[in-house]
Motif scaffolding. Structure first.
Motif, mmCIF file in Angstrom:
data_model
loop_
_atom_site.group_PDB
_atom_site.id
_atom_site.type_symbol
_atom_site.label_atom_id
_atom_site.label_comp_id
_atom_site.label_asym_id
_atom_site.label_seq_id
_atom_site.Cartn_x
_atom_site.Cartn_y
_atom_site.Cartn_z
ATOM 1 N N PHE A 82 36.171 43.498 35.876
ATOM 2 C CA PHE A 82 34.822 43.741 35.364
ATOM 3 C C PHE A 82 34.669 42.915 34.098
ATOM 4 N N PHE A 83 33.627 42.112 34.041
ATOM 5 C CA PHE A 83 33.378 41.346 32.819
ATOM 6 C C PHE A 83 31.872 41.224 32.608
ATOM 7 N N PRO A 84 31.376 41.619 31.417
ATOM 8 C CA PRO A 84 29.933 41.593 31.134
ATOM 9 C C PRO A 84 29.478 40.186 30.727
ATOM 10 N N GLU A 85 29.289 39.303 31.696
ATOM 11 C CA GLU A 85 28.948 37.918 31.379
ATOM 12 C C GLU A 85 27.570 37.796 30.736
ATOM 13 N N ASP A 86 26.737 38.833 30.864
ATOM 14 C CA ASP A 86 25.435 38.797 30.195
ATOM 15 C C ASP A 86 25.548 39.171 28.721
ATOM 16 N N VAL A 87 26.760 39.593 28.296
ATOM 17 C CA VAL A 87 26.975 39.979 26.895
ATOM 18 C C VAL A 87 27.799 38.940 26.158
ATOM 19 N N ILE A 88 28.875 38.469 26.788
ATOM 20 C CA ILE A 88 29.800 37.549 26.124
ATOM 21 C C ILE A 88 30.312 36.535 27.127
ATOM 22 N N GLU A 89 30.500 35.299 26.717
ATOM 23 C CA GLU A 89 30.973 34.245 27.594
ATOM 24 C C GLU A 89 32.482 34.331 27.768
ATOM 25 N N ARG A 90 32.925 34.050 28.982
ATOM 26 C CA ARG A 90 34.363 34.086 29.263
ATOM 27 C C ARG A 90 35.114 32.967 28.534
ATOM 28 N N TYR A 91 34.523 31.794 28.453
ATOM 29 C CA TYR A 91 35.267 30.617 28.016
ATOM 30 C C TYR A 91 34.849 30.125 26.639
ATOM 31 N N GLN A 92 34.408 31.022 25.777
ATOM 32 C CA GLN A 92 33.955 30.612 24.463
ATOM 33 C C GLN A 92 35.068 29.937 23.659
#
Length: 429
Positions: A82-92
């Motif tokens: 589960f990853f909230p991509e609408d909140v934080i980017e995976r590859y920042q």
């Protein structure tokens, strides 16, 4: 809305300045953090209910906002992710690492034209000194946290070690520089980044110091270490992880054998003889196939046969572990994939202006990988438990009878011949 009501009722716990006034910015930051975490919890619960899954704790991520840094608690699941991509980017982290590396190139006097071309690939138009400083400090903190965390709480039965080479400016000249990394799988089946370091050469002393650092941070319980056949690395492993078996990566072994062939036709034949040996799912078949491959190589490429014969014990070390683990233990693929990620990112910069900038980017890549691995086990819980099964440990393999050995040899011969026939058909087509 309930969170806001609760915060209003808990006025005594509100953040305040020294003069007693409420710190509205900190209050807003706390409320935003609570709301986002509650939303992620609710979404994770809905996903678990729909997929008949369960929760498995949290992993923390930092998110910088206009009201301050939020500490987000991203839910982990037993299976899947589960990853909230609408909140934080995976590859920042990696993007910021590249930006910091490019900025440092400006500072060290690399040609403006070259730096501008690299910056354009990243979509970077302009960077201030303050922005560069903030990015670098944030990345360094993340990498330092990864490389200083305590590893003594859980056993680490499997370790993978490798190095990749990147061009970096050292002592006023450009030199090929080794980035050495260590990855482990803990007793619950999760992959973890154990360490990363930048050294001038892949020597015994470099590996010895690197592995000693990992040991000091608490790595223990190693039962198998997987790597290539670098002599300095082998010696360092034997000294730092006494009692652990060493597995020579079979992909590297195959390459070493192919390298001894002089023509491309012979190289193809050598590869097709060696490759099927390690695909069998029965230890007896693997050993018979290995011996048969040595005999076949002796006829067409004696030097390759000599390499195979010398490497037998180390190349087949994985057979002493549960069969369900073999595919992940016989090669160093987990390290190879990570090295490709480092290479892919470093290719943009081409030549790093300093060791520190290379450490920053490689460390950021490993931070990213470590976070991605927290979503999915490398070994299923039931599979990793086989390693510690007392019944399996007490069972000693019985040598095959002459009849059984002949039958196993026949199976191995068919597998190798099928590989050669397929190669011939593909070449003819």
């Amino acid at each position: 809305m309930e969170i806001i009501s609760e915060a209003a009722m808990a006025a005594m716990r509100m953040p305040r300045f020294e003069d007693g006034c409420i710190n509205l910015q900190e209050l807003i930051r706390q409320l935003a953090e609570s709301v986002v975490n509650e939303i992620m919890d609710a979404e994770a619960d809905q996903m678990c209910a729909a997929q008949k899954n369960t929760r498995n704790g949290y992993r923390e991520r930092k998110l910088k906002t206009c009201v301050g840094t939020l500490t987000l608690k991203v839910p982990k699941l037993r299976s899947g992710s589960f990853f909230p991509e609408d909140v934080i980017e995976r590859y920042q982290r990696v993007d910021r690492a590249l930006v910091a590396a490019v900025a440092e190139m400006y500072a060290t006097g690399t040609s403006t034209r070259k730096v501008q071309k690299i910056a354009e690939k990243l979509g970077v138009d302009r960077l201030s000194k303050d922005q560069v400083s903030a990015i670098a400090q944030s990345l360094d903190a993340d990498v330092d946290e990864l490389l200083s965390r305590d590893l003594s709480a859980i056993r680490m039965p499997y370790l993978w070690l490798d190095a990749t080479y990147v061009k970096c400016r050292r002592d006023g000249r450009v030199a090929s520089t080794a980035v050495v990394t260590a990855i482990g799988s803990d007793e619950e089946g999760w992959r973890r980044v154990l360490g990363i370091s930048v050294v001038d050469t892949e020597s015994y002393d470099s590996w010895k110091g690197f592995l000693a650092t990992i040991r000091k941070r608490g790595v223990h319980g190693a039962e198998l270490v997987v790597s290539d056949a670098h002599e300095g690395l082998k010696r360092a492993i034997a000294e730092e992880f006494q009692g652990a078996a060493w597995q020579r990566c079979v992909v590297h072994l195959t390459r070493d054998c192919v390298r001894e062939a002089k023509t491309w036709q012979l190289k193809r034949r050598v590869a097709k003889i060696v490759a099927p040996v390690f695909r069998a799912k029965d230890a007896g078949v693997v050993r018979c196939a290995y011996h048969l491959a040595c005999e076949m190589l002796e006829e067409c490429c004696p030097k390759a046969a000599a390499i195979m014969e010398e490497a037998e014990v180390d190349a087949l070390a994985y057979l002493d572990f549960p069969c369900s683990h073999w595919k992940r233990l016989r090669t160093n693929n987990v390290e190879e994939r990570t090295n490709r990620e480092i290479k892919r990112r470093s290719r943009v910069v081409q030549v790093f202006p300093s060791v520190r900038s290379l450490e920053r980017l490689a460390g950021a890549v490993m931070c990213e990988e470590d976070e991605l691995w927290s979503d999915k086990r490398y070994f299923a819980e039931s599979k990793i438990a086989e390693l510690y099964d007392e019944k399996r440990a007490k069972q000693k393999p019985q040598p095959p009878t002459p009849e059984q050995e002949e039958e196993l040899r026949l199976i191995a011969k068919k597998a190798i011949e099928a590989s050669l026939e397929l190669a011939d058909e593909l070449e003819a087509a």
